[in-house]
Design a protein around this motif. Structure first.
Motif, PDB file in Angstrom:
ATOM      1  N   TRP A 124       0.808  -1.212   0.000  1.00 56.93           N
ATOM      2  CA  TRP A 124       0.000   0.000   0.000  1.00 56.93           C
ATOM      3  C   TRP A 124       0.840   1.261   0.000  1.00 56.93           C
ATOM      4  N   ASP A 125       2.148   1.123  -0.190  1.00 52.84           N
ATOM      5  CA  ASP A 125       3.006   2.303  -0.287  1.00 52.84           C
ATOM      6  C   ASP A 125       2.811   2.950  -1.645  1.00 52.84           C
ATOM      7  N   THR A 173      -5.642   4.895   7.820  1.00 51.33           N
ATOM      8  CA  THR A 173      -4.883   5.765   8.706  1.00 51.33           C
ATOM      9  C   THR A 173      -4.423   6.989   7.910  1.00 51.33           C
ATOM     10  N   GLU A 174      -3.854   7.958   8.602  1.00 53.30           N
ATOM     11  CA  GLU A 174      -3.333   9.153   7.940  1.00 53.30           C
ATOM     12  C   GLU A 174      -2.243   8.773   6.944  1.00 53.30           C
ATOM     13  N   SER A 175      -1.375   7.852   7.355  1.00 53.34           N
ATOM     14  CA  SER A 175      -0.272   7.452   6.487  1.00 53.34           C
ATOM     15  C   SER A 175      -0.775   6.771   5.219  1.00 53.34           C
ATOM     16  N   GLU A 176      -1.762   5.923   5.356  1.00 56.25           N
ATOM     17  CA  GLU A 176      -2.311   5.228   4.193  1.00 56.25           C
ATOM     18  C   GLU A 176      -2.968   6.207   3.230  1.00 56.25           C
ATOM     19  N   ASP A 197      -2.220   9.329   2.840  1.00 58.32           N
ATOM     20  CA  ASP A 197      -1.157  10.107   2.195  1.00 58.32           C
ATOM     21  C   ASP A 197      -0.541   9.324   1.045  1.00 58.32           C
ATOM     22  N   GLN A 198      -0.295   8.021   1.251  1.00 63.15           N
ATOM     23  CA  GLN A 198       0.293   7.197   0.200  1.00 63.15           C
ATOM     24  C   GLN A 198      -0.645   7.086  -1.003  1.00 63.15           C
ATOM     25  N   SER A 238      -2.990   9.230  -1.852  1.00 63.77           N
ATOM     26  CA  SER A 238      -3.084  10.552  -2.479  1.00 63.77           C
ATOM     27  C   SER A 238      -1.900  10.816  -3.394  1.00 63.77           C
ATOM     28  N   SER A 261      -5.824  17.203  -1.601  1.00 61.69           N
ATOM     29  CA  SER A 261      -6.069  17.057  -0.162  1.00 61.69           C
ATOM     30  C   SER A 261      -7.491  17.448   0.224  1.00 61.69           C
TER      31      SER A 261
END
Length: 331
Positions: free
Chosen positions: A19-20, A42-45, A47-48, A50, A57
């Protein structure tokens, strides 16, 4: 939190891992149509995702902020925000309440991303059909997959409105038989449900209108007729919501009229009782003045049958008045 990616063509379905941003970009440019499904991210997921699909955003913020259904067209993709809805038990009342969650769809010509704050049955249904290699889905582009997801979400509204319709029919029968405070609570709950579904259906209809008219470049002309079908369903939903709102308002008026009529019946009976007691009270008051030893003393006080005679007279007075009230239809 789940990020899953599937790449499909006419005769192949491939599940992609990772998922990166690099893995997602590799899936995006792969041959065929790419679908990345994001649930409870999550926020990190986010962002990746996007970065991999060049999502703005503000689009992600609309999904996370549970904004109203809408459509926005960008140069490289189309953004659709809808709401999946279902009925479940209320936290503050005994009635069911409509719970909704936002579902964001981002699709270009050969890729689609779905973002939901939790697992969604409608999205999962279409996903499973692709994994089972349904030919009708594998042979189409991303806009058709987006249509199937939107159609499945809109179909959920039918089930909700059918349930509300049955509840309205039940409460109409109950109003006549048991016009109590619990019936009023049920009516108010139904009115809240209708208001909730109205806030979902109206803007969703407008959003589907944009897609069905061909305003979005990423919806092919051959697919527009499918979006028009979804739009027609939403028009039916809007009409049903307005019809049910009228029925709920009418049922509430019937309840208030029934309650008022019941109160009037009680007041009428109390008035009849008070009217009958009034002359009896007068008689008792007169004979309660037991003056004696004067020229104006009541001679009945010395009569042997005075007391039973007065009681008989009072009974006859009450009987005559009761008969009169019945003849006039007041009892």
């Amino acid at each position: 939190m789940t990020v899953r990616t599937i790449v499909y063509e006419d005769d192949t379905v491939e599940i992609r891992e990772g998922w990166d941003a690099d893995s997602l970009q590799s899936a995006r440019v792969a041959a065929g149509t790419t679908w990345t499904r994001v649930s409870a991210p999550t926020e990190s997921e986010l962002d990746q995702v996007s970065v991999a699909f060049d999502l703005h955003s503000l689009e992600i913020e609309d999904v996370r902020g549970n904004a109203s259904p809408k459509v926005e067209v960008f140069p490289d993709h189309t953004f659709v925000l809808v709401k999946s809805a279902h009925l479940r038990g209320g936290e503050t009342t005994f009635e069911e309440e409509i719970r909704d969650q936002p579902v964001g769809l981002f699709f270009g010509h050969d890729w689609i991303v779905t973002v939901a704050t939790e697992e969604t049955g409608a999205v999962g249904t279409v996903w499973d059909r692709i994994r089972r290699e349904e030919p009708r889905l594998l042979g189409r582009d991303a806009d058709f997959t987006a249509y199937r997801i939107l159609d499945a979400i809109v179909d959920e509204y039918f089930a909700i409105l059918d349930e509300i319709g049955r509840d309205i029919e039940a409460v109409e029968d109950r109003i006549i038989d048991e016009p109590d405070t619990e019936t009023l609570e049920i009516l108010n709950s139904l009115r809240r449900e209708l208001l909730s579904i109205r806030r979902i259906v109206w803007p969703t209809r407008d959003a589907m209108g944009v897609l069905s008219r061909g305003d979005a470049d990423h919806v092919q002309e051959a697919t527009e007729k499918y979006y028009r079908d979804v739009y027609d369903h939403l028009v039916q939903h809007v009409e049903l919501v307005e019809t049910y709102r009228d029925l709920a308002s009418g049922a509430r008026d019937i309840y208030l009229n029934t309650l008022s009529q019941s109160t009037n019946e009680v007041m009428k009976r109390l008035t009849v009782v008070a009217t009958i007691i009034l002359p009896l009270t007068f008689v008792v008051g007169v004979y309660g003045m037991n003056f004696g030893g004067g020229p104006f003393n009541m001679p009945e006080l010395e009569w042997r049958f005075g007391y039973p005679a007065v009681l008989l007279g009072m009974a006859l007075t009450a009987g005559v008045m009761l008969q009169y009230f019945r003849s006039e239809g007041w009892l």
